[in-house]
Design a protein around this motif. Structure first.
Motif, PDB file in Angstrom:
ATOM      1  N   ASP A   1      28.505  37.433  36.492  1.00  0.00           N
ATOM      2  CA  ASP A   1      27.622  38.232  37.330  1.00  0.00           C
ATOM      3  C   ASP A   1      28.394  38.850  38.502  1.00  0.00           C
ATOM      4  O   ASP A   1      28.198  40.014  38.853  1.00  0.00           O
ATOM      5  CB  ASP A   1      26.461  37.382  37.843  1.00  0.00           C
ATOM      6  CG  ASP A   1      26.927  36.120  38.566  1.00  0.00           C
ATOM      7  OD1 ASP A   1      27.990  35.577  38.192  1.00  0.00           O
ATOM      8  OD2 ASP A   1      26.225  35.689  39.500  1.00  0.00           O
ATOM      9  N   LEU A   2      29.291  38.078  39.072  1.00  0.00           N
ATOM     10  CA  LEU A   2      30.113  38.598  40.165  1.00  0.00           C
ATOM     11  C   LEU A   2      31.168  39.578  39.651  1.00  0.00           C
ATOM     12  O   LEU A   2      31.566  40.497  40.363  1.00  0.00           O
ATOM     13  CB  LEU A   2      30.772  37.451  40.931  1.00  0.00           C
ATOM     14  CG  LEU A   2      29.802  36.497  41.636  1.00  0.00           C
ATOM     15  CD1 LEU A   2      30.552  35.375  42.305  1.00  0.00           C
ATOM     16  CD2 LEU A   2      28.929  37.236  42.623  1.00  0.00           C
ATOM     17  N   LEU A   3      31.605  39.370  38.424  1.00  0.00           N
ATOM     18  CA  LEU A   3      32.569  40.294  37.819  1.00  0.00           C
ATOM     19  C   LEU A   3      31.970  41.689  37.722  1.00  0.00           C
ATOM     20  O   LEU A   3      32.648  42.684  38.007  1.00  0.00           O
ATOM     21  CB  LEU A   3      32.981  39.774  36.436  1.00  0.00           C
ATOM     22  CG  LEU A   3      34.061  40.558  35.715  1.00  0.00           C
ATOM     23  CD1 LEU A   3      35.366  40.477  36.491  1.00  0.00           C
ATOM     24  CD2 LEU A   3      34.248  40.008  34.314  1.00  0.00           C
TER      25      LEU A   3
ATOM     26  N   SER B   1      41.838  31.676  40.461  1.00  0.00           N
ATOM     27  CA  SER B   1      42.565  32.512  39.512  1.00  0.00           C
ATOM     28  C   SER B   1      41.652  33.627  38.985  1.00  0.00           C
ATOM     29  O   SER B   1      40.422  33.521  39.036  1.00  0.00           O
ATOM     30  CB  SER B   1      43.071  31.665  38.337  1.00  0.00           C
ATOM     31  OG  SER B   1      41.976  31.222  37.559  1.00  0.00           O
ATOM     32  N   ARG B   2      42.281  34.665  38.498  1.00  0.00           N
ATOM     33  CA  ARG B   2      41.504  35.774  37.913  1.00  0.00           C
ATOM     34  C   ARG B   2      40.749  35.297  36.684  1.00  0.00           C
ATOM     35  O   ARG B   2      39.624  35.717  36.429  1.00  0.00           O
ATOM     36  CB  ARG B   2      42.440  36.928  37.550  1.00  0.00           C
ATOM     37  CG  ARG B   2      43.043  37.594  38.767  1.00  0.00           C
ATOM     38  CD  ARG B   2      43.966  38.695  38.368  1.00  0.00           C
ATOM     39  NE  ARG B   2      44.944  38.150  37.419  1.00  0.00           N
ATOM     40  CZ  ARG B   2      46.012  38.768  37.000  1.00  0.00           C
ATOM     41  NH1 ARG B   2      46.284  39.965  37.412  1.00  0.00           N
ATOM     42  NH2 ARG B   2      46.846  38.204  36.148  1.00  0.00           N
ATOM     43  N   ALA B   3      41.369  34.401  35.918  1.00  0.00           N
ATOM     44  CA  ALA B   3      40.723  33.876  34.710  1.00  0.00           C
ATOM     45  C   ALA B   3      39.437  33.135  35.049  1.00  0.00           C
ATOM     46  O   ALA B   3      38.445  33.234  34.325  1.00  0.00           O
ATOM     47  CB  ALA B   3      41.679  32.960  33.958  1.00  0.00           C
ATOM     48  N   LEU B   4      39.437  32.403  36.156  1.00  0.00           N
ATOM     49  CA  LEU B   4      38.236  31.686  36.566  1.00  0.00           C
ATOM     50  C   LEU B   4      37.099  32.668  36.849  1.00  0.00           C
ATOM     51  O   LEU B   4      35.957  32.437  36.458  1.00  0.00           O
ATOM     52  CB  LEU B   4      38.517  30.850  37.816  1.00  0.00           C
ATOM     53  CG  LEU B   4      37.335  30.014  38.284  1.00  0.00           C
ATOM     54  CD1 LEU B   4      37.776  28.589  38.518  1.00  0.00           C
ATOM     55  CD2 LEU B   4      36.708  30.604  39.512  1.00  0.00           C
ATOM     56  N   ILE B   5      37.413  33.767  37.496  1.00  0.00           N
ATOM     57  CA  ILE B   5      36.372  34.775  37.777  1.00  0.00           C
ATOM     58  C   ILE B   5      35.838  35.348  36.467  1.00  0.00           C
ATOM     59  O   ILE B   5      34.632  35.464  36.278  1.00  0.00           O
ATOM     60  CB  ILE B   5      36.919  35.887  38.692  1.00  0.00           C
ATOM     61  CG1 ILE B   5      37.231  35.313  40.071  1.00  0.00           C
ATOM     62  CG2 ILE B   5      35.918  37.029  38.813  1.00  0.00           C
ATOM     63  CD1 ILE B   5      37.895  36.293  41.018  1.00  0.00           C
ATOM     64  N   HIS B   6      36.746  35.662  35.550  1.00  0.00           N
ATOM     65  CA  HIS B   6      36.310  36.212  34.254  1.00  0.00           C
ATOM     66  C   HIS B   6      35.485  35.192  33.469  1.00  0.00           C
ATOM     67  O   HIS B   6      34.493  35.563  32.832  1.00  0.00           O
ATOM     68  CB  HIS B   6      37.527  36.642  33.426  1.00  0.00           C
ATOM     69  CG  HIS B   6      38.137  37.930  33.892  1.00  0.00           C
ATOM     70  ND1 HIS B   6      37.566  39.155  33.681  1.00  0.00           N
ATOM     71  CD2 HIS B   6      39.283  38.175  34.574  1.00  0.00           C
ATOM     72  CE1 HIS B   6      38.325  40.101  34.195  1.00  0.00           C
ATOM     73  NE2 HIS B   6      39.378  39.534  34.752  1.00  0.00           N
TER      74      HIS B   6
ATOM     75  N   ILE C   1      34.109  38.577  47.909  1.00  0.00           N
ATOM     76  CA  ILE C   1      33.650  39.935  47.582  1.00  0.00           C
ATOM     77  C   ILE C   1      33.017  40.573  48.815  1.00  0.00           C
ATOM     78  O   ILE C   1      33.300  41.727  49.153  1.00  0.00           O
ATOM     79  CB  ILE C   1      32.652  39.909  46.405  1.00  0.00           C
ATOM     80  CG1 ILE C   1      33.347  39.515  45.109  1.00  0.00           C
ATOM     81  CG2 ILE C   1      31.975  41.275  46.240  1.00  0.00           C
ATOM     82  CD1 ILE C   1      32.405  39.251  43.956  1.00  0.00           C
ATOM     83  N   ILE C   2      32.190  39.834  49.502  1.00  0.00           N
ATOM     84  CA  ILE C   2      31.517  40.361  50.693  1.00  0.00           C
ATOM     85  C   ILE C   2      32.539  40.733  51.768  1.00  0.00           C
ATOM     86  O   ILE C   2      32.451  41.803  52.381  1.00  0.00           O
ATOM     87  CB  ILE C   2      30.493  39.339  51.234  1.00  0.00           C
ATOM     88  CG1 ILE C   2      29.343  39.188  50.246  1.00  0.00           C
ATOM     89  CG2 ILE C   2      29.977  39.760  52.604  1.00  0.00           C
ATOM     90  CD1 ILE C   2      28.399  38.044  50.549  1.00  0.00           C
TER      91      ILE C   2
ATOM     92  N   ALA D   1      41.801  40.964  40.981  1.00  0.00           N
ATOM     93  CA  ALA D   1      42.983  40.309  41.550  1.00  0.00           C
ATOM     94  C   ALA D   1      42.815  40.109  43.059  1.00  0.00           C
ATOM     95  O   ALA D   1      43.149  39.040  43.589  1.00  0.00           O
ATOM     96  CB  ALA D   1      44.225  41.132  41.257  1.00  0.00           C
ATOM     97  N   ALA D   2      42.312  41.121  43.757  1.00  0.00           N
ATOM     98  CA  ALA D   2      42.128  41.007  45.204  1.00  0.00           C
ATOM     99  C   ALA D   2      41.088  39.948  45.537  1.00  0.00           C
ATOM    100  O   ALA D   2      41.274  39.144  46.464  1.00  0.00           O
ATOM    101  CB  ALA D   2      41.715  42.355  45.783  1.00  0.00           C
ATOM    102  N   VAL D   3      39.994  39.915  44.786  1.00  0.00           N
ATOM    103  CA  VAL D   3      38.941  38.921  45.024  1.00  0.00           C
ATOM    104  C   VAL D   3      39.465  37.517  44.731  1.00  0.00           C
ATOM    105  O   VAL D   3      39.215  36.582  45.494  1.00  0.00           O
ATOM    106  CB  VAL D   3      37.681  39.235  44.195  1.00  0.00           C
ATOM    107  CG1 VAL D   3      36.673  38.111  44.278  1.00  0.00           C
ATOM    108  CG2 VAL D   3      37.060  40.543  44.653  1.00  0.00           C
ATOM    109  N   ALA D   4      40.206  37.381  43.637  1.00  0.00           N
ATOM    110  CA  ALA D   4      40.751  36.066  43.275  1.00  0.00           C
ATOM    111  C   ALA D   4      41.708  35.572  44.353  1.00  0.00           C
ATOM    112  O   ALA D   4      41.661  34.402  44.752  1.00  0.00           O
ATOM    113  CB  ALA D   4      41.463  36.159  41.930  1.00  0.00           C
ATOM    114  N   GLU D   5      42.555  36.453  44.842  1.00  0.00           N
ATOM    115  CA  GLU D   5      43.498  36.065  45.889  1.00  0.00           C
ATOM    116  C   GLU D   5      42.753  35.691  47.173  1.00  0.00           C
ATOM    117  O   GLU D   5      43.084  34.712  47.831  1.00  0.00           O
ATOM    118  CB  GLU D   5      44.465  37.223  46.150  1.00  0.00           C
ATOM    119  CG  GLU D   5      45.621  36.857  47.047  1.00  0.00           C
ATOM    120  CD  GLU D   5      46.593  38.012  47.211  1.00  0.00           C
ATOM    121  OE1 GLU D   5      47.246  38.056  48.270  1.00  0.00           O
ATOM    122  OE2 GLU D   5      46.692  38.869  46.299  1.00  0.00           O
ATOM    123  N   GLU D   6      41.742  36.479  47.526  1.00  0.00           N
ATOM    124  CA  GLU D   6      40.965  36.217  48.736  1.00  0.00           C
ATOM    125  C   GLU D   6      40.201  34.894  48.630  1.00  0.00           C
ATOM    126  O   GLU D   6      40.088  34.154  49.603  1.00  0.00           O
ATOM    127  CB  GLU D   6      39.995  37.376  48.991  1.00  0.00           C
ATOM    128  CG  GLU D   6      39.120  37.225  50.196  1.00  0.00           C
ATOM    129  CD  GLU D   6      39.869  37.300  51.522  1.00  0.00           C
ATOM    130  OE1 GLU D   6      39.336  36.758  52.508  1.00  0.00           O
ATOM    131  OE2 GLU D   6      40.960  37.877  51.589  1.00  0.00           O
TER     132      GLU D   6
END
Length: 135
Positions: free
Chosen positions: A56-58, A46-51, A17-18, A37-42
């Motif tokens: 808090d980061l979401l 996976s996007r699901a893991l972020i969700h 994110i930073i 999607a961009a954060v997950a790829e970076e």
């Protein structure tokens, strides 16, 4: 073990994110906007893991998505309010000037009428003495 892995992925997502916020990502294009999607790829997750694991980061990701649009909208709104205020001031000035013009036109018409009366009177009779009244 699970807790350590969770901390590692959380840190990876935060760092991704930073990097995207500072427009210096390693994997995704720097022209790409902030998105899950961009954060997950970076971050390489996976996007699901972020969700699932980083709510808090979401919120930080979603807050950064429309940040530029909000700033532009707020700037335009402020500019619009300034123009509306200036318009109000100018309209009141126009109304004041119209009132002053009407008064001056009335005084001018009165003076023209008096001037005509005096000039007609003096032309007809040369024995007329003009009396000047001072205010």
């Amino acid at each position: 073990m699970s807790n350590q892995k969770e901390k590692t992925t959380h840190k990876a997502v935060r760092l991704a994110i930073i990097r995207i916020e500072k427009a210096r990502p390693n994997i995704v294009s720097d022209k790409r906007k902030m998105s899950v999607a961009a954060v997950a790829e970076e971050a390489g997750v996976s996007r699901a893991l972020i969700h699932r694991d980083c709510p808090d980061l979401l919120e930080r990701i979603k807050g950064g998505v429309n940040k530029g649009v909000r700033q532009q909208r707020d700037a335009k709104h402020t500019e619009l309010n300034e123009y509306k205020e200036r318009n109000r001031e100018l309209r009141s000035e126009v109304a004041e000037l119209k009132a002053m013009l009407a008064k001056v036109q009335s005084q001018n018409a009165t003076l023209i009428r008096k001037n005509m009366a005096l000039s007609c009177g003096s032309a007809k009779n040369s024995n007329i003495t003009q009396i000047v009244y001072s205010k």
